[in-house]
Design a protein around this motif. Structure first.
Motif, short mmCIF file in Angstrom:
data_model
loop_
_atom_site.label_atom_id
_atom_site.label_comp_id
_atom_site.label_asym_id
_atom_site.label_seq_id
_atom_site.Cartn_x
_atom_site.Cartn_y
_atom_site.Cartn_z
N SER A 129 0.79 -1.35 0.00
CA SER A 129 0.22 0.14 0.08
C SER A 129 0.70 1.31 0.03
O SER A 129 0.21 2.17 -0.38
N LYS A 130 2.08 1.29 0.38
CA LYS A 130 2.82 2.42 0.45
C LYS A 130 3.56 2.78 -0.94
O LYS A 130 3.91 1.62 -1.39
N SER A 131 3.63 4.00 -1.31
CA SER A 131 4.25 4.25 -2.46
C SER A 131 5.71 4.42 -2.14
O SER A 131 6.18 4.67 -0.97
N GLY A 132 6.53 4.20 -3.13
CA GLY A 132 7.84 4.38 -3.19
C GLY A 132 8.39 3.11 -2.31
O GLY A 132 9.57 3.29 -1.95
N ASN A 133 7.99 1.83 -2.46
CA ASN A 133 8.32 0.67 -1.74
C ASN A 133 8.54 -0.36 -2.70
O ASN A 133 8.16 -1.59 -2.34
N GLY A 134 8.99 0.01 -4.13
CA GLY A 134 8.88 -1.10 -5.24
C GLY A 134 10.12 -2.04 -4.88
O GLY A 134 9.73 -3.42 -5.19
N LEU A 135 11.13 -1.72 -4.19
CA LEU A 135 12.10 -2.87 -3.99
C LEU A 135 11.50 -3.87 -3.04
O LEU A 135 11.75 -5.12 -3.28
N ASN A 136 10.84 -3.49 -1.97
CA ASN A 136 10.26 -4.46 -0.99
C ASN A 136 9.23 -5.17 -1.78
O ASN A 136 8.93 -6.58 -1.43
N GLN A 137 8.36 -4.55 -2.54
CA GLN A 137 7.44 -5.24 -3.29
C GLN A 137 7.81 -6.40 -4.25
O GLN A 137 7.38 -7.37 -4.39
N ILE A 138 8.96 -6.01 -5.05
CA ILE A 138 9.63 -7.01 -5.92
C ILE A 138 10.15 -8.36 -5.13
O ILE A 138 9.96 -9.44 -5.45
N ILE A 139 10.89 -7.97 -3.87
CA ILE A 139 11.40 -9.12 -3.13
C ILE A 139 10.08 -9.92 -2.64
O ILE A 139 10.27 -11.16 -2.37
N LEU A 140 9.11 -9.11 -2.15
CA LEU A 140 8.12 -10.00 -1.56
C LEU A 140 7.47 -10.92 -2.92
O LEU A 140 7.10 -12.08 -2.29
N ILE A 141 7.09 -10.31 -3.85
CA ILE A 141 6.61 -11.26 -4.81
C ILE A 141 7.48 -12.47 -5.23
O ILE A 141 7.11 -13.58 -5.43
N ASN A 142 8.85 -12.20 -5.14
CA ASN A 142 9.92 -13.19 -5.37
C ASN A 142 9.76 -14.38 -4.35
O ASN A 142 9.68 -15.50 -4.54
N VAL A 143 9.36 -13.90 -3.12
CA VAL A 143 9.50 -14.80 -1.80
C VAL A 143 8.06 -15.57 -1.89
O VAL A 143 8.02 -16.67 -1.61
N ILE A 178 7.70 -19.56 -2.04
CA ILE A 178 7.14 -20.14 -1.24
C ILE A 178 6.02 -21.23 -1.65
O ILE A 178 5.75 -22.34 -1.36
N PHE A 179 5.00 -20.73 -2.61
CA PHE A 179 4.08 -21.33 -3.21
C PHE A 179 4.63 -22.55 -4.01
O PHE A 179 4.20 -23.63 -3.97
N LEU A 180 5.88 -22.41 -4.85
CA LEU A 180 6.46 -23.33 -5.52
C LEU A 180 7.16 -24.58 -4.58
O LEU A 180 6.89 -25.62 -4.67
N ILE A 181 7.75 -24.14 -3.49
CA ILE A 181 8.46 -25.13 -2.69
C ILE A 181 7.18 -25.69 -1.81
O ILE A 181 7.39 -27.17 -1.49
N VAL A 182 6.30 -25.17 -1.45
CA VAL A 182 5.01 -25.87 -0.87
C VAL A 182 4.33 -26.97 -1.63
O VAL A 182 4.09 -28.08 -1.42
N SER A 183 4.18 -26.50 -3.22
CA SER A 183 3.68 -27.44 -3.72
C SER A 183 4.34 -28.42 -4.21
O SER A 183 3.89 -29.70 -4.19
N LYS A 184 5.60 -28.25 -4.45
CA LYS A 184 6.69 -29.53 -4.60
C LYS A 184 6.61 -30.54 -3.37
O LYS A 184 6.45 -31.70 -3.63
N VAL A 185 6.80 -29.80 -2.04
CA VAL A 185 6.53 -30.71 -1.06
C VAL A 185 5.16 -31.86 -0.94
O VAL A 185 5.41 -32.96 -0.91
N LEU A 186 4.34 -30.82 -0.99
CA LEU A 186 2.94 -31.50 -0.90
C LEU A 186 2.48 -32.58 -2.16
O LEU A 186 2.30 -33.68 -1.74
N LEU A 187 3.01 -32.30 -3.22
CA LEU A 187 2.78 -33.10 -4.42
C LEU A 187 3.73 -34.42 -4.39
O LEU A 187 3.29 -35.26 -4.97
N PHE A 198 11.57 -14.72 -14.11
CA PHE A 198 12.52 -14.04 -13.29
C PHE A 198 11.99 -13.78 -11.87
O PHE A 198 12.39 -13.01 -11.11
N PHE A 199 10.68 -14.18 -11.69
CA PHE A 199 10.12 -14.06 -10.27
C PHE A 199 10.18 -15.67 -9.82
O PHE A 199 9.73 -15.91 -8.68
N THR A 200 10.82 -16.74 -10.51
CA THR A 200 11.00 -18.04 -10.19
C THR A 200 12.39 -18.68 -9.68
O THR A 200 13.32 -18.24 -10.24
N HIS A 201 12.23 -19.14 -8.40
CA HIS A 201 13.58 -19.47 -8.04
C HIS A 201 13.38 -21.11 -7.36
O HIS A 201 12.23 -21.28 -6.75
N GLU A 202 14.50 -21.93 -7.66
CA GLU A 202 13.98 -23.56 -7.13
C GLU A 202 14.57 -23.89 -5.84
O GLU A 202 14.20 -24.70 -5.27
#
Length: 136
Positions: free
Chosen positions: A13-27, A31-40, A76-80
């Protein structure tokens, strides 16, 4: 748990917080991919994880890219692995602070996205047209 969600909401919600937003999206994607990998994998559906992750990773072939054009953005948002995301986010944070200071938060986001798209296209060009990679 609500404090974590409140922190995520405030980061977006804060403006001027683009770096944190990019990092949050990556994380969040990690987390979605790693949890999916473990559960599946535990439930015996590891092939489904392969199909899911294949829709995030950038293919080397231009023919496959025509059928999955969104991968030019999602890769570029995906990490294994943990160390993959750890070091990428550390470098992004360190250099992102410098770039954000000089260019601003909005331009940092634009640079990240355009840099990722351009890098993906360069990867595909090199992979398909440099003779060293033809047999691999």
């Amino acid at each position: 748990m609500s404090s974590v969600l409140d922190d995520v909401k405030s980061a977006f919600s804060k403006s001027g917080n683009g770096l944190n937003q990019i990092i949050l999206i990556n994380v969040i994607v990690f987390i979605f991919l790693i949890v999916s990998k473990v559960l599946l994998t535990i439930t015996g559906f590891a092939d489904i994880y392969g199909a899911i992750s294949e829709n995030f990773f950038l293919p080397a072939s231009f023919d496959k890219l025509l059928y999955k054009p969104w991968t030019l953005i999602t890769y570029f948002f995906t990490h294994e692995s943990f160390f993959h995301i750890l070091f990428n986010m550390l470098f992004l944070y360190w250099f992102g602070l410098l770039i954000s200071e000089f260019l601003g938060s909005k331009r940092l986001i634009n640079l990240y996205i355009l840099g990722g798209i351009f890098s993906g296209l360069i990867y595909m060009l090199v992979y398909n047209f440099v003779p060293y990679y033809q047999d691999k």
